[in-house]
Design a protein around this motif. Structure first.
Motif, PDB file in Angstrom:
ATOM      1  N   PHE B  39       0.862  -1.180   0.000  1.00 33.35           N
ATOM      2  CA  PHE B  39       0.000   0.000   0.000  1.00 33.35           C
ATOM      3  C   PHE B  39       0.901   1.234   0.000  1.00 33.35           C
ATOM      4  O   PHE B  39       2.097   1.146   0.278  1.00 33.35           O
ATOM      5  CB  PHE B  39      -0.914   0.024   1.223  1.00 33.35           C
ATOM      6  N   ALA B  56       6.527   8.314  -5.657  1.00 32.07           N
ATOM      7  CA  ALA B  56       5.875   7.098  -5.149  1.00 32.07           C
ATOM      8  C   ALA B  56       6.455   6.779  -3.780  1.00 32.07           C
ATOM      9  O   ALA B  56       7.665   6.782  -3.592  1.00 32.07           O
ATOM     10  CB  ALA B  56       6.095   5.930  -6.106  1.00 32.07           C
ATOM     11  N   LEU B  57       5.568   6.542  -2.839  1.00 35.52           N
ATOM     12  CA  LEU B  57       5.937   6.099  -1.487  1.00 35.52           C
ATOM     13  C   LEU B  57       5.094   4.873  -1.208  1.00 35.52           C
ATOM     14  O   LEU B  57       3.923   4.992  -0.824  1.00 35.52           O
ATOM     15  CB  LEU B  57       5.563   7.154  -0.447  1.00 35.52           C
ATOM     16  N   MET B  61       3.620  -5.163   2.801  1.00 31.05           N
ATOM     17  CA  MET B  61       3.244  -5.529   4.159  1.00 31.05           C
ATOM     18  C   MET B  61       2.670  -6.935   4.167  1.00 31.05           C
ATOM     19  O   MET B  61       2.369  -7.502   3.120  1.00 31.05           O
ATOM     20  CB  MET B  61       2.292  -4.535   4.783  1.00 31.05           C
ATOM     21  N   ALA B  68       4.749  -4.493   8.784  1.00 38.51           N
ATOM     22  CA  ALA B  68       5.244  -3.770   7.614  1.00 38.51           C
ATOM     23  C   ALA B  68       6.402  -4.541   7.001  1.00 38.51           C
ATOM     24  O   ALA B  68       7.129  -5.248   7.698  1.00 38.51           O
ATOM     25  CB  ALA B  68       5.691  -2.371   8.017  1.00 38.51           C
ATOM     26  N   PRO B  75      12.829  -2.156   4.883  1.00 36.65           N
ATOM     27  CA  PRO B  75      12.451  -0.765   5.151  1.00 36.65           C
ATOM     28  C   PRO B  75      10.943  -0.562   5.019  1.00 36.65           C
ATOM     29  O   PRO B  75      10.271  -1.312   4.308  1.00 36.65           O
ATOM     30  CB  PRO B  75      13.206   0.030   4.077  1.00 36.65           C
ATOM     31  N   PHE B  76      10.405   0.447   5.711  1.00 36.34           N
ATOM     32  CA  PHE B  76       8.954   0.646   5.692  1.00 36.34           C
ATOM     33  C   PHE B  76       8.452   0.854   4.260  1.00 36.34           C
ATOM     34  O   PHE B  76       7.498   0.216   3.836  1.00 36.34           O
ATOM     35  CB  PHE B  76       8.553   1.836   6.569  1.00 36.34           C
ATOM     36  N   PHE B  77       9.082   1.761   3.537  1.00 37.78           N
ATOM     37  CA  PHE B  77       8.710   1.954   2.133  1.00 37.78           C
ATOM     38  C   PHE B  77       9.615   1.068   1.288  1.00 37.78           C
ATOM     39  O   PHE B  77      10.494   1.528   0.554  1.00 37.78           O
ATOM     40  CB  PHE B  77       8.803   3.432   1.744  1.00 37.78           C
ATOM     41  N   SER B  78       9.393  -0.240   1.428  1.00 37.45           N
ATOM     42  CA  SER B  78      10.258  -1.233   0.802  1.00 37.45           C
ATOM     43  C   SER B  78      10.043  -1.312  -0.704  1.00 37.45           C
ATOM     44  O   SER B  78      10.888  -1.803  -1.438  1.00 37.45           O
ATOM     45  CB  SER B  78       9.996  -2.609   1.421  1.00 37.45           C
ATOM     46  N   ALA B  81      10.336   4.495  -2.785  1.00 31.67           N
ATOM     47  CA  ALA B  81      10.484   5.768  -2.067  1.00 31.67           C
ATOM     48  C   ALA B  81      11.296   6.623  -3.019  1.00 31.67           C
ATOM     49  O   ALA B  81      12.502   6.713  -2.913  1.00 31.67           O
ATOM     50  CB  ALA B  81      11.199   5.573  -0.739  1.00 31.67           C
ATOM     51  N   ASN B  82      10.619   7.194  -3.981  1.00 36.67           N
ATOM     52  CA  ASN B  82      11.363   7.918  -4.998  1.00 36.67           C
ATOM     53  C   ASN B  82      10.600   9.126  -5.524  1.00 36.67           C
ATOM     54  O   ASN B  82       9.392   9.252  -5.352  1.00 36.67           O
ATOM     55  CB  ASN B  82      11.766   6.983  -6.149  1.00 36.67           C
ATOM     56  N   GLY B  95      16.072   7.636  -5.678  1.00 37.42           N
ATOM     57  CA  GLY B  95      15.650   7.128  -4.369  1.00 37.42           C
ATOM     58  C   GLY B  95      15.678   5.618  -4.337  1.00 37.42           C
ATOM     59  O   GLY B  95      16.617   4.989  -4.834  1.00 37.42           O
ATOM     60  N   ARG B  96      14.655   5.009  -3.720  1.00 29.49           N
ATOM     61  CA  ARG B  96      14.533   3.556  -3.690  1.00 29.49           C
ATOM     62  C   ARG B  96      13.502   3.120  -4.721  1.00 29.49           C
ATOM     63  O   ARG B  96      12.429   3.723  -4.812  1.00 29.49           O
ATOM     64  CB  ARG B  96      14.119   3.077  -2.291  1.00 29.49           C
ATOM     65  N   SER B 145      18.063   0.312  -3.152  1.00 28.13           N
ATOM     66  CA  SER B 145      18.163   1.603  -2.466  1.00 28.13           C
ATOM     67  C   SER B 145      19.212   2.468  -3.167  1.00 28.13           C
ATOM     68  O   SER B 145      19.955   1.982  -4.025  1.00 28.13           O
ATOM     69  CB  SER B 145      18.548   1.382  -1.003  1.00 28.13           C
TER      70      SER B 145
END
Lengths: 321, 321, 321
Positions: B39, B56-57, B61, B68, B75-78, B81-82, B95-96, B145
């Motif tokens: 999500f 995008a974040l 989960m 998570a 990582p939380f935003f696995s 995160a970019n 980013g990731r 990452s």
């Protein structure tokens, strides 16, 4: 035809807290004076023919420190992480969700799901890490992982939930948590009941207890208009111990003619064989600023046999979105 | 001109699982039977002149426990995160984000990104913590990452992505992950390919392997209408070992004239020098209740040389929002 | 009458970084070149009569790895987890929120809240884990847990915040963090100030320092149109040490007639008694692609007495939603 909504309830209070067995008093900003703070996402999709797909991704959090979860190592979506289908057959839900004990206990006491001030909820669900070594009587938390829930349709106000948690013990697949609850609403009358047969710990790790723990409760409320009265009785026992925990709670919610009401609840838990009693009494006032926002003030007296008595005070605010 | 949306995909199943090398069978509620549950939030802003800002974040989960990430310490935003810019030049993302191997492998097998039942994805990406000690053949996860991705414009159905992950090794800045993939879509024909040259572990900690690992795959699919056929072949090797992993996968997706289709995929990985083979076959049925919701049933047979054979079954539900 | 919005700011850059005392240079994708990346939820409800309920649930995160928080063990909602009421009396906020030092320091330097390139913010808030063993001069982070904030109404451009953090030390309830800040905006003139008296660490665990640490700063800016000039002076000291940290910062923001501006800031911190100085200078360019999106290029020179000098470069992008 589809919807996703961000939703939650944030509750923070300023208090001076001392539970039975605490050596000292602590001044605090706390989270969840009346309701454990949570936030998350819910949605449903109409699939036609009365069938719906539903999901909930919600997690508890601590407003005082900003930490996710109720405590360290609580899963991020500690409250709900489930997806399911509902229709005329009722509803099937798969994932992480409520345990059978939760709704019957919070509906049948006037302080609801306060893990800070509700005597019944404290006795059942909140261990004390102090000299009293109070153990929650609920065997396996108020939420279960690895769960299937079947919810019946509503039969004239009566609804039941059947909960099954897979133990996920390789090669020993009979280990599980299983339970049922029932809720009945009819005008001024509310009746609730649950039964649990638990072998698996929650929330994490979900491992086998090595024994079976049983827990049940009957509860109800009647709204006499000038006062809504609450009553519960329940017992909890582990197969590997002779000790039985017997918990009685009586409570009242008294509307004051406007947006305010007085809330009072007393609970007593007797542990048999060890001759130990806990008696907790809370008196509070809750004032609605709107449908979504209220402020409250609470006083609690908490006693355990041979332990220091604790008096706690808190004033706080609750906001849902 | 601007938008932020909450989005995700939730997938949960009930299964009886046994992978090759498992001593025992486990009954389970699992997450991600067909797609790893996730999500998050996505958005873009039109900057004029064809230029866009994008972000995008998103995080994976586990629907079974509410945790998570795909595993502890993810990582939380696995998933994403970019932030980046796109325009006529293509797109730059910082980013990731994805690793080069991900899209080519999930597009060229009929079970897509199922880390539970897709034979190709299991061989490439899911280590087994059992007697088989199966190692994923993918050197450094399916997401990277510290990454820059350059995506080309679409040339008549052909698109390529160049991926670069900074190793962030102080004073040794030549250590990195680098890779490229290409995707080609033309009517019934799909072709995919990737190549990776990896020196850095993922997702965390992102440390130097001490060696270089290389991985490539060619894949494709052709839609004959009565059946869509899939084929992949790839190899993976580490510079510090003589062992080469050679993976072949064939698959089929067979529409049944309505919202249902049969999915089948067989993958074989040979490890040279140690004379070890893994052969996995999955047969399943997927039924769409809507564009956003489907239910599925899967059977999988999983064999590794000299290990116990595993048969797994699962039925589940997938819902996107 | 009600609103919840998903909001945030994502900032990622590519850089070659070397702080004073670093033995080596590191090529990196980093998060928060100009602003620490964050996302979350905010909302307010109009309660009538000028009264409002407000909440914020926001957390910092790292765009390079997708990890939640600014560093390991940062709480998930590290930026804000609070709920409160506002009206003609000002505002009361309860939970986790800003520390007194934050707004005055970020408003009175041209690089704002850049924990990567703003000299003032680096000296105050970012410890160096290298040979220099640089300690942040701010005693207890830029955000506080267990906090009550009282914000005054706006008096002709002047506003003050009173911050109180409960130490939550059982039986020793006088231990706390307390502080105040003031912000004044009048046409081209900005003035800021803060004072902190800190005994409790942040963000977690929130434990007693064993001593008291004091910190203050005066700052301001004046917009001459062709240049906006910035100046700050502050001191920090711990009761258990004779060392005083004295920090001076001067800066300038020079608009270039379009959406671009040049940013420059120099900060010097002297540590008395140990005869140690840190001098950091940053020169950068920031270009707005829209109100919500900008790109930037930064150069920084960082010196500490007897340590290797560091030069850093970065180009990045910032996007808010």
């Amino acid at each position: 035809q589809s919807s996703v909504q961000a939703t939650g309830l944030l509750d923070a209070y300023v208090g001076s807290m001392r539970y039975a067995g605490d050596a000292e008093r602590t001044s605090t900003v706390g989270s969840g004076g009346l309701t454990t703070s949570w936030f998350g996402f819910k949605g449903s999709e109409d699939l036609g023919g009365g069938l719906k797909a539903n999901f909930a991704l919600t997690g508890f959090m601590r407003m005082d420190t900003g930490e996710a979860g109720r405590f360290p190592n609580d899963p991020f979506f500690s409250r709900d992480a489930n997806v399911g289908l509902s229709g005329s057959f009722g509803a099937l839900t798969l994932g992480r969700g409520l345990a059978p004990n939760f709704l019957p206990s919070v509906i049948a006491n006037p302080l609801g799901d306060s893990f800070t001030f509700a005597p019944l909820i404290l006795h059942m669900n909140v261990p004390l890490f102090n000299a009293s070594h109070w153990q929650a009587t609920t065997p396996s938390d108020t939420g279960w992982s690895n769960e299937i829930i079947y919810t019946t349709p509503d039969f004239s106000g009566l609804k039941a939930n059947l909960h099954y948690q897979f133990g996920e013990v390789p090669g020993n697949n009979s280990k599980k948590n299983i339970g049922v609850n029932a809720l009945y609403f009819n005008g001024p009358l509310t009746l609730t009941a649950f039964y649990e047969h638990d072998q698996i710990s929650n929330p994490a790790p979900t491992t086998y207890f090595g024994t079976t723990k049983k827990d049940w409760m009957l509860g109800g409320a009647y709204d006499f208009s000038i006062v809504k009265a609450y009553l519960t009785y329940g017992e909890a026992k582990s197969d590997d111990s002779p000790i039985k925990a017997k918990t009685t709670q009586v409570g009242a919610s008294i509307p004051l003619g406007g947006p305010g009401k007085v809330l009072a609840s007393w609970a007593q838990t007797k542990l048999t064989d060890v001759d130990l009693k806990r008696k907790t009494f809370t008196l509070g006032y809750d004032y609605n600023l709107s449908k979504r926002t209220d402020v409250y003030a609470m006083f609690m007296n908490d006693r355990i046999t041979d332990q220091d008595t604790g008096n706690s005070f808190g004033i706080g605010m609750r906001h849902s979105f």
